[in-house]
Design a protein around this motif. Structure first.
Motif, PDB file in Angstrom:
ATOM      1  N   ARG A  88      16.746 -13.659  -5.687  1.00  0.00           N
ATOM      2  CA  ARG A  88      15.099 -14.752  -5.707  1.00  0.00           C
ATOM      3  C   ARG A  88      15.164 -14.673  -3.934  1.00  0.00           C
ATOM      4  NH1 ARG A  88      14.982 -19.629  -8.818  1.00  0.00           N
ATOM      5  NH2 ARG A  88      15.611 -19.110 -10.758  1.00  0.00           N
ATOM      6  N   ASP A  89      15.785 -14.774  -3.707  1.00  0.00           N
ATOM      7  CA  ASP A  89      16.047 -14.482  -1.754  1.00  0.00           C
ATOM      8  C   ASP A  89      15.117 -13.506  -1.410  1.00  0.00           C
ATOM      9  OD1 ASP A  89      16.970 -16.800  -1.233  1.00  0.00           O
ATOM     10  OD2 ASP A  89      19.105 -15.556  -0.558  1.00  0.00           O
ATOM     11  N   ALA A  90      15.141 -11.991  -2.010  1.00  0.00           N
ATOM     12  CA  ALA A  90      14.397 -10.947  -1.942  1.00  0.00           C
ATOM     13  C   ALA A  90      12.445 -11.164  -2.488  1.00  0.00           C
ATOM     14  CB  ALA A  90      15.067  -9.991  -2.754  1.00  0.00           C
ATOM     15  N   LEU A  91      12.690 -11.783  -3.193  1.00  0.00           N
ATOM     16  CA  LEU A  91      11.629 -11.920  -3.559  1.00  0.00           C
ATOM     17  C   LEU A  91      10.404 -12.555  -3.129  1.00  0.00           C
ATOM     18  CD1 LEU A  91      11.778 -12.133  -7.854  1.00  0.00           C
ATOM     19  CD2 LEU A  91      10.718 -10.199  -6.202  1.00  0.00           C
ATOM     20  N   GLN A  92      11.047 -13.403  -2.234  1.00  0.00           N
ATOM     21  CA  GLN A  92      10.173 -14.224  -1.199  1.00  0.00           C
ATOM     22  C   GLN A  92       9.127 -13.510  -0.080  1.00  0.00           C
ATOM     23  OE1 GLN A  92      12.356 -17.719   0.283  1.00  0.00           O
ATOM     24  NE2 GLN A  92      14.035 -18.042  -1.363  1.00  0.00           N
ATOM     25  N   TYR A  93      10.800 -12.420  -0.110  1.00  0.00           N
ATOM     26  CA  TYR A  93       9.938 -11.742   1.359  1.00  0.00           C
ATOM     27  C   TYR A  93       8.904 -11.054   0.934  1.00  0.00           C
ATOM     28  CZ  TYR A  93      13.613 -14.277   3.017  1.00  0.00           C
ATOM     29  OH  TYR A  93      14.824 -15.127   3.546  1.00  0.00           O
ATOM     30  N   VAL A  94       8.354 -11.375  -0.145  1.00  0.00           N
ATOM     31  CA  VAL A  94       7.211  -9.910  -0.601  1.00  0.00           C
ATOM     32  C   VAL A  94       6.064  -9.573  -0.395  1.00  0.00           C
ATOM     33  CG1 VAL A  94       6.278  -8.528  -2.464  1.00  0.00           C
ATOM     34  CG2 VAL A  94       8.194  -9.627  -3.255  1.00  0.00           C
ATOM     35  N   MET A  95       5.213 -10.922  -0.343  1.00  0.00           N
ATOM     36  CA  MET A  95       4.503 -11.536   0.526  1.00  0.00           C
ATOM     37  C   MET A  95       3.393 -11.239   1.332  1.00  0.00           C
ATOM     38  SD  MET A  95       1.865 -11.619  -1.566  1.00  0.00           S
ATOM     39  CE  MET A  95       0.400 -12.704  -1.098  1.00  0.00           C
ATOM     40  N   PRO A  96       4.583 -11.433   2.147  1.00  0.00           N
ATOM     41  CA  PRO A  96       4.628 -11.550   4.029  1.00  0.00           C
ATOM     42  C   PRO A  96       4.758  -9.941   3.876  1.00  0.00           C
ATOM     43  CG  PRO A  96       6.631 -12.845   3.773  1.00  0.00           C
ATOM     44  CD  PRO A  96       5.905 -12.678   2.019  1.00  0.00           C
ATOM     45  N   ALA A  97       5.302  -9.858   3.534  1.00  0.00           N
ATOM     46  CA  ALA A  97       5.363  -7.694   4.335  1.00  0.00           C
ATOM     47  C   ALA A  97       4.259  -7.230   3.497  1.00  0.00           C
ATOM     48  CB  ALA A  97       7.108  -7.511   2.970  1.00  0.00           C
ATOM     49  N   VAL A  98       4.170  -7.129   1.855  1.00  0.00           N
ATOM     50  CA  VAL A  98       2.877  -6.330   1.696  1.00  0.00           C
ATOM     51  C   VAL A  98       1.762  -6.226   2.576  1.00  0.00           C
ATOM     52  CG1 VAL A  98       1.329  -6.754   0.179  1.00  0.00           C
ATOM     53  CG2 VAL A  98       4.253  -6.583  -0.869  1.00  0.00           C
ATOM     54  N   LEU A  99       1.573  -8.008   2.788  1.00  0.00           N
ATOM     55  CA  LEU A  99       0.319  -8.837   3.712  1.00  0.00           C
ATOM     56  C   LEU A  99       0.069  -7.574   4.953  1.00  0.00           C
ATOM     57  CD1 LEU A  99       0.083 -12.384   2.764  1.00  0.00           C
ATOM     58  CD2 LEU A  99      -1.505 -10.114   1.542  1.00  0.00           C
ATOM     59  N   LEU A 100       0.929  -8.036   6.010  1.00  0.00           N
ATOM     60  CA  LEU A 100       1.556  -7.206   7.352  1.00  0.00           C
ATOM     61  C   LEU A 100       1.018  -5.305   7.137  1.00  0.00           C
ATOM     62  CD1 LEU A 100       0.875  -8.263  10.240  1.00  0.00           C
ATOM     63  CD2 LEU A 100       3.096  -7.503  10.728  1.00  0.00           C
ATOM     64  N   ALA A 101       1.684  -5.396   5.838  1.00  0.00           N
ATOM     65  CA  ALA A 101       1.426  -3.556   6.225  1.00  0.00           C
ATOM     66  C   ALA A 101       0.424  -3.206   5.579  1.00  0.00           C
ATOM     67  CB  ALA A 101       2.949  -3.241   4.756  1.00  0.00           C
ATOM     68  N   ILE A 102      -0.743  -3.623   4.340  1.00  0.00           N
ATOM     69  CA  ILE A 102      -2.086  -3.927   4.818  1.00  0.00           C
ATOM     70  C   ILE A 102      -2.868  -4.560   5.713  1.00  0.00           C
ATOM     71  CG2 ILE A 102      -3.333  -4.169   3.370  1.00  0.00           C
ATOM     72  CD1 ILE A 102      -1.554  -2.755   1.445  1.00  0.00           C
ATOM     73  N   ILE A 103      -2.462  -5.351   6.211  1.00  0.00           N
ATOM     74  CA  ILE A 103      -2.945  -5.294   7.872  1.00  0.00           C
ATOM     75  C   ILE A 103      -2.637  -4.219   8.552  1.00  0.00           C
ATOM     76  CG2 ILE A 103      -3.740  -6.850   9.159  1.00  0.00           C
ATOM     77  CD1 ILE A 103      -2.350  -9.034   7.022  1.00  0.00           C
ATOM     78  N   LEU A 104      -2.575  -4.109   9.608  1.00  0.00           N
ATOM     79  CA  LEU A 104      -2.128  -3.500  10.517  1.00  0.00           C
ATOM     80  C   LEU A 104      -1.945  -1.780  10.314  1.00  0.00           C
ATOM     81  CD1 LEU A 104       1.746  -4.203  12.371  1.00  0.00           C
ATOM     82  CD2 LEU A 104      -1.141  -5.209  12.629  1.00  0.00           C
ATOM     83  N   PRO A 105      -2.062  -1.107   9.042  1.00  0.00           N
ATOM     84  CA  PRO A 105      -2.457   0.562   9.412  1.00  0.00           C
ATOM     85  C   PRO A 105      -4.335   0.368   9.437  1.00  0.00           C
ATOM     86  CG  PRO A 105      -1.142  -0.079   7.906  1.00  0.00           C
ATOM     87  CD  PRO A 105      -1.295  -1.501   7.890  1.00  0.00           C
ATOM     88  N   ALA A 106      -5.551  -0.462   8.591  1.00  0.00           N
ATOM     89  CA  ALA A 106      -6.191  -1.085   8.642  1.00  0.00           C
ATOM     90  C   ALA A 106      -6.451  -1.344   9.574  1.00  0.00           C
ATOM     91  CB  ALA A 106      -6.742  -2.551   7.209  1.00  0.00           C
ATOM     92  N   VAL A 107      -6.236  -1.667  10.784  1.00  0.00           N
ATOM     93  CA  VAL A 107      -7.148  -2.679  12.373  1.00  0.00           C
ATOM     94  C   VAL A 107      -6.513  -1.446  12.405  1.00  0.00           C
ATOM     95  CG1 VAL A 107      -7.667  -4.738  11.439  1.00  0.00           C
ATOM     96  CG2 VAL A 107      -5.689  -4.480  12.907  1.00  0.00           C
ATOM     97  N   LEU A 108      -5.602  -0.550  13.009  1.00  0.00           N
ATOM     98  CA  LEU A 108      -4.912   0.079  14.115  1.00  0.00           C
ATOM     99  C   LEU A 108      -5.412   1.684  13.920  1.00  0.00           C
ATOM    100  CD1 LEU A 108      -1.288  -1.140  14.762  1.00  0.00           C
ATOM    101  CD2 LEU A 108      -3.451  -1.327  15.993  1.00  0.00           C
ATOM    102  N   TYR A 109      -5.530   2.070  12.607  1.00  0.00           N
ATOM    103  CA  TYR A 109      -6.677   3.633  12.753  1.00  0.00           C
ATOM    104  C   TYR A 109      -7.913   3.196  12.110  1.00  0.00           C
ATOM    105  CZ  TYR A 109      -1.379   4.999  12.520  1.00  0.00           C
ATOM    106  OH  TYR A 109      -0.717   5.640  12.764  1.00  0.00           O
ATOM    107  N   VAL A 110      -8.767   3.266  12.923  1.00  0.00           N
ATOM    108  CA  VAL A 110     -10.119   3.116  12.962  1.00  0.00           C
ATOM    109  C   VAL A 110     -10.933   4.315  12.983  1.00  0.00           C
ATOM    110  CG1 VAL A 110      -9.855   0.859  13.664  1.00  0.00           C
ATOM    111  CG2 VAL A 110     -10.144   3.043  15.519  1.00  0.00           C
ATOM    112  N   GLY A 111     -12.020   4.691  12.859  1.00  0.00           N
ATOM    113  CA  GLY A 111     -13.266   5.772  13.137  1.00  0.00           C
ATOM    114  C   GLY A 111     -13.013   6.383  11.783  1.00  0.00           C
ATOM    115  N   ASP A 112     -14.109   7.210  11.581  1.00  0.00           N
ATOM    116  CA  ASP A 112     -14.082   8.754  10.766  1.00  0.00           C
ATOM    117  C   ASP A 112     -13.390   9.275  10.492  1.00  0.00           C
ATOM    118  OD1 ASP A 112     -16.569   7.266   9.703  1.00  0.00           O
ATOM    119  OD2 ASP A 112     -17.983   9.052  11.507  1.00  0.00           O
TER     120      ASP A 112
END
Lengths: 105, 223
Positions: free
Chosen positions: A35-59
């Protein structure tokens, strides 16, 4: 793997997860640690997608941690909007608008 | 039903952004819509589209999507005691509609202090309204995505929608830790093959969140 097959498996697997405690097994059996572990899935997934998408840019998808990075600046603005306004339409709208303005600049 | 209007409006931009984003990255309209009706899980659908666009093998995409949706097991477990009296057809139906939003609304109704035995109808109503909204806004997004030129950078809708989803879940220090660890691993592992960086990032985030929760517990116990 064929994409249609992959989507079918995603659907079947997700349905199985939602059915799990309702139909397949007794609901008392989910251990506290799980139960505890499953609570942390959302924050982990979200930032793991956001950060590369805004830090690795251009063609060439190069790493750019600077104020010259329009996507990073627009994302920071959107983050401030999300934090204070708590409104999805505003966050997406102002974030897209900020990116367009910065790109046009 | 009136109580759900804000919620329906809340998922509408996600559905639209998902449809537009999927088309922008080159998915067919049929596959985009099929994913909305078969998977019916916003965040995981965005993740799937991103991984498809980066050419990750199908098996790894399925694995990542299931990892993202694993949290529904929690919802499944907490709804279960309330539907014990229903026959299995009802449970199969409600499970299909069990999303983050339907769970939030449904549990609110179950928490209200009255003896109604028909609360599952409320759950069904919320779930069905959300499902319909999700399908319709996906379709709108597909049309929109096809009409908008690439220079509009619609792929940016992915980080933006995820930012809007992230701020409400960053409520505790372990949640911050989970997000931080996962974010750092995902950035450091950007070049890793087959989407392994995402799966490692999520796993690392879970461990980070649990470790910080454990540390905080000890701190409380020590004082």
């Amino acid at each position: 793997m064929n994409l249609w097959l992959a989507v079918g498996l995603m659907g079947a697997g997700t349905y199985a997860i939602r059915l799990s405690m309702l139909v397949f097994v007794s609901h008392q059996r989910l251990p506290a640690a799980v139960r505890d572990a499953l609570q942390y899935v959302m924050p982990a997934v979200l930032l793991a997608i956001i950060l590369p998408a805004v830090l690795y840019v251009g063609d060439d998808a190069s790493f750019e941690l600077s104020i010259q990075n329009e996507r990073l600046v627009a994302a920071l603005i959107a983050g401030a909007v999300a934090w204070y306004a708590k409104n999805v339409w505003l966050t997406v709208g102002i974030g897209m608008g900020a990116l367009w303005l910065l790109q046009a600049w | 039903m009136r109580g759900q209007l804000p919620l329906l409006l809340g998922v509408a931009p996600f559905g639209t952004a998902y449809g537009a984003y999927a088309i922008e990255t080159g998915l067919s309209g049929g596959l985009t819509q099929a994913m909305s009706s078969m998977v019916f899980g916003g965040a995981s659908q965005f993740v799937a589209v991103q991984l498809i666009a980066s050419g990750v093998p199908g098996g790894m995409i399925v694995l990542a999507v299931l990892l993202v949706n694993l949290r529904h097991m929690l919802y499944s477990a907490s709804v279960a005691p309330h539907v014990d009296h229903l026959d299995s057809r009802w449970r199969w139906l409600l499970a299909y509609l069990l999303t983050d939003e339907a769970y939030a609304v449904g549990m609110q109704r179950y928490g209200r202090d009255d003896e109604s035995t028909r609360k599952h109808w409320f759950f069904f109503g919320a779930g069905f309204a959300l499902w319909t909204t999700w399908q319709a806004t996906t379709a709108i997004g597909i049309v929109l995505g096809a009409a908008v030129p690439e220079s509009w950078s619609l792929d940016f809708a992915l980080p933006l929608t995820f930012i809007a989803l992230l701020t409400p879940v960053l409520t505790t220090r372990p949640a911050f830790a989970a997000a931080g660890v996962a974010g750092v691993i995902a950035v450091a592992g950007f070049d890793w093959p087959y989407g392994t960086e995402l799966i490692t990032a999520i796993a690392g985030g879970l461990v980070g969140g649990m470790l910080v929760a454990r540390l905080l517990e000890k701190e409380v116990a020590a004082t």
